[in-house]
Design an enzyme around this catalytic site. Structure first.
Site, PDB file in Angstrom:
ATOM      1  N   THR A 121       0.818  -1.218   0.000  1.00 45.25           N
ATOM      2  CA  THR A 121       0.000   0.000   0.000  1.00 45.25           C
ATOM      3  C   THR A 121       0.852   1.268   0.000  1.00 45.25           C
ATOM      4  O   THR A 121       1.988   1.249   0.488  1.00 45.25           O
ATOM      5  CB  THR A 121      -0.903  -0.013   1.254  1.00 45.25           C
ATOM      6  OG1 THR A 121      -1.464   1.272   1.446  1.00 45.25           O
ATOM      7  CG2 THR A 121      -0.129  -0.351   2.515  1.00 45.25           C
ATOM      8  N   ASP A 122       0.268   2.365  -0.471  1.00 41.33           N
ATOM      9  CA  ASP A 122       0.961   3.663  -0.398  1.00 41.33           C
ATOM     10  C   ASP A 122       1.028   4.179   1.038  1.00 41.33           C
ATOM     11  O   ASP A 122       1.788   5.107   1.339  1.00 41.33           O
ATOM     12  CB  ASP A 122       0.292   4.707  -1.312  1.00 41.33           C
ATOM     13  CG  ASP A 122      -1.179   4.994  -0.987  1.00 41.33           C
ATOM     14  OD1 ASP A 122      -1.747   4.346  -0.077  1.00 41.33           O
ATOM     15  OD2 ASP A 122      -1.763   5.869  -1.662  1.00 41.33           O
ATOM     16  N   GLU A 123       0.218   3.566   1.946  1.00 39.79           N
ATOM     17  CA  GLU A 123       0.153   4.096   3.318  1.00 39.79           C
ATOM     18  C   GLU A 123       1.454   3.888   4.081  1.00 39.79           C
ATOM     19  O   GLU A 123       1.677   4.537   5.107  1.00 39.79           O
ATOM     20  CB  GLU A 123      -1.042   3.482   4.056  1.00 39.79           C
ATOM     21  CG  GLU A 123      -2.342   3.764   3.320  1.00 39.79           C
ATOM     22  CD  GLU A 123      -3.608   3.428   4.089  1.00 39.79           C
ATOM     23  OE1 GLU A 123      -3.581   3.434   5.327  1.00 39.79           O
ATOM     24  OE2 GLU A 123      -4.624   3.161   3.425  1.00 39.79           O
ATOM     25  N   TYR A 169      -2.058  -0.530  10.934  1.00 43.19           N
ATOM     26  CA  TYR A 169      -2.159  -1.180   9.622  1.00 43.19           C
ATOM     27  C   TYR A 169      -0.930  -0.878   8.773  1.00 43.19           C
ATOM     28  O   TYR A 169      -0.250  -1.782   8.285  1.00 43.19           O
ATOM     29  CB  TYR A 169      -3.424  -0.713   8.883  1.00 43.19           C
ATOM     30  CG  TYR A 169      -3.411  -1.026   7.402  1.00 43.19           C
ATOM     31  CD1 TYR A 169      -3.385  -2.342   6.943  1.00 43.19           C
ATOM     32  CD2 TYR A 169      -3.417  -0.003   6.443  1.00 43.19           C
ATOM     33  CE1 TYR A 169      -3.358  -2.633   5.579  1.00 43.19           C
ATOM     34  CE2 TYR A 169      -3.395  -0.292   5.081  1.00 43.19           C
ATOM     35  CZ  TYR A 169      -3.360  -1.599   4.657  1.00 43.19           C
ATOM     36  OH  TYR A 169      -3.325  -1.890   3.309  1.00 43.19           O
ATOM     37  N   LYS A 198       2.119  -3.359   7.412  1.00 40.23           N
ATOM     38  CA  LYS A 198       2.405  -3.549   5.988  1.00 40.23           C
ATOM     39  C   LYS A 198       3.850  -3.140   5.682  1.00 40.23           C
ATOM     40  O   LYS A 198       4.538  -3.790   4.892  1.00 40.23           O
ATOM     41  CB  LYS A 198       1.441  -2.734   5.113  1.00 40.23           C
ATOM     42  CG  LYS A 198       0.012  -3.235   5.075  1.00 40.23           C
ATOM     43  CD  LYS A 198      -0.137  -4.629   4.471  1.00 40.23           C
ATOM     44  CE  LYS A 198       0.112  -4.665   2.959  1.00 40.23           C
ATOM     45  NZ  LYS A 198      -0.209  -6.010   2.395  1.00 40.23           N
TER      46      LYS A 198
HETATM   47  P1  NAD Z   1      -9.487  -7.449   2.079  1.00 43.17           P
HETATM   48  O1  NAD Z   1      -9.461  -7.196   3.556  1.00 43.17           O
HETATM   49  O2  NAD Z   1     -10.730  -7.188   1.309  1.00 43.17           O
HETATM   50  O3  NAD Z   1      -9.116  -8.988   1.809  1.00 43.17           O
HETATM   51  C1  NAD Z   1      -8.085  -9.645   2.488  1.00 43.17           C
HETATM   52  C2  NAD Z   1      -8.246 -11.148   2.236  1.00 43.17           C
HETATM   53  O4  NAD Z   1      -7.176 -11.811   2.927  1.00 43.17           O
HETATM   54  C3  NAD Z   1      -9.566 -11.719   2.793  1.00 43.17           C
HETATM   55  O5  NAD Z   1     -10.125 -12.591   1.851  1.00 43.17           O
HETATM   56  C4  NAD Z   1      -9.126 -12.480   4.039  1.00 43.17           C
HETATM   57  O6  NAD Z   1      -9.962 -13.596   4.341  1.00 43.17           O
HETATM   58  C5  NAD Z   1      -7.713 -12.917   3.658  1.00 43.17           C
HETATM   59  N1  NAD Z   1      -6.847 -13.143   4.820  1.00 43.17           N
HETATM   60  C6  NAD Z   1      -6.707 -12.351   5.920  1.00 43.17           C
HETATM   61  N2  NAD Z   1      -5.822 -12.895   6.769  1.00 43.17           N
HETATM   62  C7  NAD Z   1      -5.372 -14.045   6.175  1.00 43.17           C
HETATM   63  C8  NAD Z   1      -4.431 -15.034   6.546  1.00 43.17           C
HETATM   64  N3  NAD Z   1      -3.751 -14.973   7.708  1.00 43.17           N
HETATM   65  N4  NAD Z   1      -4.207 -16.070   5.700  1.00 43.17           N
HETATM   66  C9  NAD Z   1      -4.888 -16.171   4.526  1.00 43.17           C
HETATM   67  N5  NAD Z   1      -5.801 -15.264   4.135  1.00 43.17           N
HETATM   68  C10 NAD Z   1      -6.037 -14.209   4.950  1.00 43.17           C
HETATM   69  O7  NAD Z   1      -8.257  -6.641   1.506  1.00 43.17           O
HETATM   70  P2  NAD Z   1      -8.074  -5.990   0.053  1.00 43.17           P
HETATM   71  O8  NAD Z   1      -8.608  -4.614   0.081  1.00 43.17           O
HETATM   72  O9  NAD Z   1      -8.509  -6.932  -0.980  1.00 43.17           O
HETATM   73  O10 NAD Z   1      -6.493  -5.847   0.026  1.00 43.17           O
HETATM   74  C11 NAD Z   1      -5.660  -6.880  -0.540  1.00 43.17           C
HETATM   75  C12 NAD Z   1      -4.208  -6.469  -0.395  1.00 43.17           C
HETATM   76  O11 NAD Z   1      -3.987  -5.235  -1.057  1.00 43.17           O
HETATM   77  C13 NAD Z   1      -3.774  -6.246   1.055  1.00 43.17           C
HETATM   78  O12 NAD Z   1      -2.476  -6.754   1.210  1.00 43.17           O
HETATM   79  C14 NAD Z   1      -3.800  -4.730   1.220  1.00 43.17           C
HETATM   80  O13 NAD Z   1      -2.854  -4.319   2.184  1.00 43.17           O
HETATM   81  C15 NAD Z   1      -3.418  -4.290  -0.179  1.00 43.17           C
HETATM   82  N6  NAD Z   1      -3.914  -2.961  -0.584  1.00 43.17           N
HETATM   83  C16 NAD Z   1      -5.255  -2.668  -0.474  1.00 43.17           C
HETATM   84  C17 NAD Z   1      -5.702  -1.431  -0.919  1.00 43.17           C
HETATM   85  C18 NAD Z   1      -7.168  -1.054  -0.878  1.00 43.17           C
HETATM   86  O14 NAD Z   1      -7.508   0.101  -1.195  1.00 43.17           O
HETATM   87  N7  NAD Z   1      -8.076  -1.959  -0.531  1.00 43.17           N
HETATM   88  C19 NAD Z   1      -4.800  -0.497  -1.448  1.00 43.17           C
HETATM   89  C20 NAD Z   1      -3.448  -0.840  -1.530  1.00 43.17           C
HETATM   90  C21 NAD Z   1      -3.028  -2.083  -1.113  1.00 43.17           C
HETATM   91  P1  TYD Z   2     -10.877   3.953   4.026  1.00 41.68           P
HETATM   92  O1  TYD Z   2     -11.798   3.528   2.933  1.00 41.68           O
HETATM   93  O2  TYD Z   2     -11.028   3.321   5.377  1.00 41.68           O
HETATM   94  O3  TYD Z   2      -9.385   3.757   3.456  1.00 41.68           O
HETATM   95  P2  TYD Z   2      -7.948   4.274   4.067  1.00 41.68           P
HETATM   96  O4  TYD Z   2      -8.121   4.667   5.481  1.00 41.68           O
HETATM   97  O5  TYD Z   2      -7.110   3.049   3.908  1.00 41.68           O
HETATM   98  O6  TYD Z   2      -7.518   5.405   3.179  1.00 41.68           O
HETATM   99  O7  TYD Z   2     -11.000   5.517   4.211  1.00 41.68           O
HETATM  100  C1  TYD Z   2     -10.760   6.413   3.130  1.00 41.68           C
HETATM  101  C2  TYD Z   2     -10.855   7.819   3.679  1.00 41.68           C
HETATM  102  O8  TYD Z   2     -12.217   8.047   4.056  1.00 41.68           O
HETATM  103  C3  TYD Z   2     -10.026   8.052   4.933  1.00 41.68           C
HETATM  104  O9  TYD Z   2      -9.485   9.378   4.876  1.00 41.68           O
HETATM  105  C4  TYD Z   2     -11.024   7.930   6.067  1.00 41.68           C
HETATM  106  C5  TYD Z   2     -12.319   8.420   5.429  1.00 41.68           C
HETATM  107  N1  TYD Z   2     -13.551   7.811   5.983  1.00 41.68           N
HETATM  108  C6  TYD Z   2     -14.604   8.629   6.406  1.00 41.68           C
HETATM  109  O10 TYD Z   2     -14.529   9.879   6.344  1.00 41.68           O
HETATM  110  N2  TYD Z   2     -15.731   8.043   6.903  1.00 41.68           N
HETATM  111  C7  TYD Z   2     -15.867   6.686   7.007  1.00 41.68           C
HETATM  112  O11 TYD Z   2     -16.919   6.205   7.500  1.00 41.68           O
HETATM  113  C8  TYD Z   2     -14.789   5.860   6.545  1.00 41.68           C
HETATM  114  C9  TYD Z   2     -14.880   4.355   6.615  1.00 41.68           C
HETATM  115  C10 TYD Z   2     -13.649   6.459   6.016  1.00 41.68           C
END
Ligand code: NAD
Ligand code: TYD
Length: 351
Positions: free
Chosen positions: A132-134, A158, A162
């Site tokens: 992630t960019d975070e 989080y 990561k």
């Molecule tokens: P998500 O929470 O929707 O899905 C995570 C999946 O991992 C779930 O299916 C869960 O059951 C599985 N999981 C959790 N713990 C596990 C374990 N110990 N063993 C096996 N499986 C396990 O997450 P996502 O949004 O799909 O994100 C996927 C990846 O991308 C993550 O690594 C996250 O850090 C990264 N990422 C997400 C975003 C975003 O905006 N969602 C952005 C950048 C990077």
């Molecule tokens: P989120 O979707 O949780 O992603 P991340 O924290 O990983 O960026 O949140 C996106 C942005 O939206 C973040 O600045 C927090 C804000 N946010 C709200 O303002 N209200 C909400 O109920 C949630 C879930 C997020």
């Protein structure tokens, strides 16, 4: 074939569906099915022998070793993680276990497997880590976007977990020569997004007549990438990325949260107007800010574009319209993921 972890989550399930549709190459999908994992996302692959689902933990080294020995994948793609910042604030333990310890155990199993490979199988093997960019922390207004050289300054449990996983992945390349690739991506949105993250939560709450809870002043900025574009970036990095390197992935869509919420309200007003004719923006409620809330993330995705020729296909306008439409057409999916556990989280978080 390839082995994907976390392939029942939001990004992982989009990736698996696209991968099978576009390459036809079989996938072994290892997922623990936490609250965020949903087997139903993959129901269109039921009975398709190109998809083998295995319920299990990336931290279970014996299971991972057995899967690697049995299926001999040419690559392992690690999507599995605890991924929600708000949950990492109320309960960080699971983040340490999966994102740090789990990634470590996965890397160990993969390293031992890779060491036994020979010739082309060993040279061509890849471990791709989705991050992630975070990990780069928060940017001031006007500061240049994160490049791959930006210092790591994670601020939430989080992002810290990561960041630790990224460091382990890097170390396994430098120390053991494991052919790793890391991608650091901005906020994704699109189909199958669990409705506790900003975009799906706002769509679902708006339609249910509930408040749209905007944290703080709503001026926090994120870069948004349509999930299918993230999937195409990962396929491209796997195909052509240089082992040991990092690729930032972004959508060139920096937007303050309040603008995202207003855009969703406007689209819903057009596609599914409120019965009383009032705008959905009437439901916006400013609520208490997230502790330690990062102000701004922005991704400089010029490296992946320059070196690997990848660019996102969707603009924010086209991607958000597709997303809102998907949620309108998949009300059954939304209803089914709003289980008792989901309702408990929402009640506690927004009390
Ligand atoms: P998500 O929470 O929707 O899905 C995570 C999946 O991992 C779930 O299916 C869960 O059951 C599985 N999981 C959790 N713990 C596990 C374990 N110990 N063993 C096996 N499986 C396990 O997450 P996502 O949004 O799909 O994100 C996927 C990846 O991308 C993550 O690594 C996250 O850090 C990264 N990422 C997400 C975003 C975003 O905006 N969602 C952005 C950048 C990077
Ligand atoms: P989120 O979707 O949780 O992603 P991340 O924290 O990983 O960026 O949140 C996106 C942005 O939206 C973040 O600045 C927090 C804000 N946010 C709200 O303002 N209200 C909400 O109920 C949630 C879930 C997020």
């Amino acid at each position: 074939m390839i082995l994907v972890t976390g392939g029942a989550g939001f990004i992982g399930s989009n990736f698996v569906l696209d991968w099978v549709a576009q390459t036809g190459e079989p996938v072994v999908n290892l997922d623990k099915l936490t609250y965020a994992g949903n087997r139903e996302n993959l129901s269109s692959l039921d009975g398709d022998e190109r998809h083998l689902f295995v319920r299990g933990d990336i931290g279970d080294g014996d299971l991972v070793a057995q899967l690697l020995a049995q299926h001999q994948p040419r690559a392992v793609l690690n999507f599995a993680a605890e991924s929600h910042v708000d949950r990492s604030i109320t309960g960080p333990e699971a983040f340490i276990q999966t994102n740090m310890v789990g990634t470590f155990r996965l890397l160990e199993a993969v390293r031992h497997h890779w060491l036994k490979l020979e010739g082309a199988a060993r040279a061509d093997f890849r471990f791709l880590h989705v991050s992630t960019d975070e990990v780069y922390g928060s940017l001031d207004a006007g500061a240049p976007a994160f490049t791959e050289q930006h210092r790591y300054e994670p601020n939430s449990p989080y992002s810290a977990s990561k960041a630790a996983s990224d460091h382990l992945v890097r170390a396994y390349h430098h120390t053991y020569g494991l052919p790793v690739l890391t991608t650091n991506c901005s906020n994704n949105y699109g189909p199958y997004h669990f409705p506790e993250k900003l975009i799906p939560l706002m769509i679902v709450n708006a339609l249910a007549g509930r408040n749209l809870p905007v944290y703080g002043d709503g001026m926090q900025i994120r870069d948004w990438l349509y999930v299918k574009d993230h999937c195409s970036a990962i396929r491209r990095v796997l195909e052509a990325g240089t082992p040991g390197e990092v690729y930032n992935v972004g959508g060139h869509n920096e937007k303050p949260n309040i603008e995202i919420v207003q855009t969703i309200c406007a689209l819903l007003g057009e596609l599914r107007p409120r019965a009383d004719g009032k705008p959905y923006t009437a439901q916006i409620a400013y609520v208490k800010d997230r502790p330690g809330h990062d102000r701004r993330y922005a991704i400089d995705a010029s490296r992946i574009e320059r070196e690997l020729g990848w660019k996102p296909a969707e603009t924010f306008e086209s991607g958000i319209r597709k997303t809102v439409t998907w949620y309108l057409e998949n009300a059954d999916w939304v209803e089914r993921v709003q289980s008792g556990a989901y309702r408990e989280w929402v009640a506690a978080q927004y009390a």
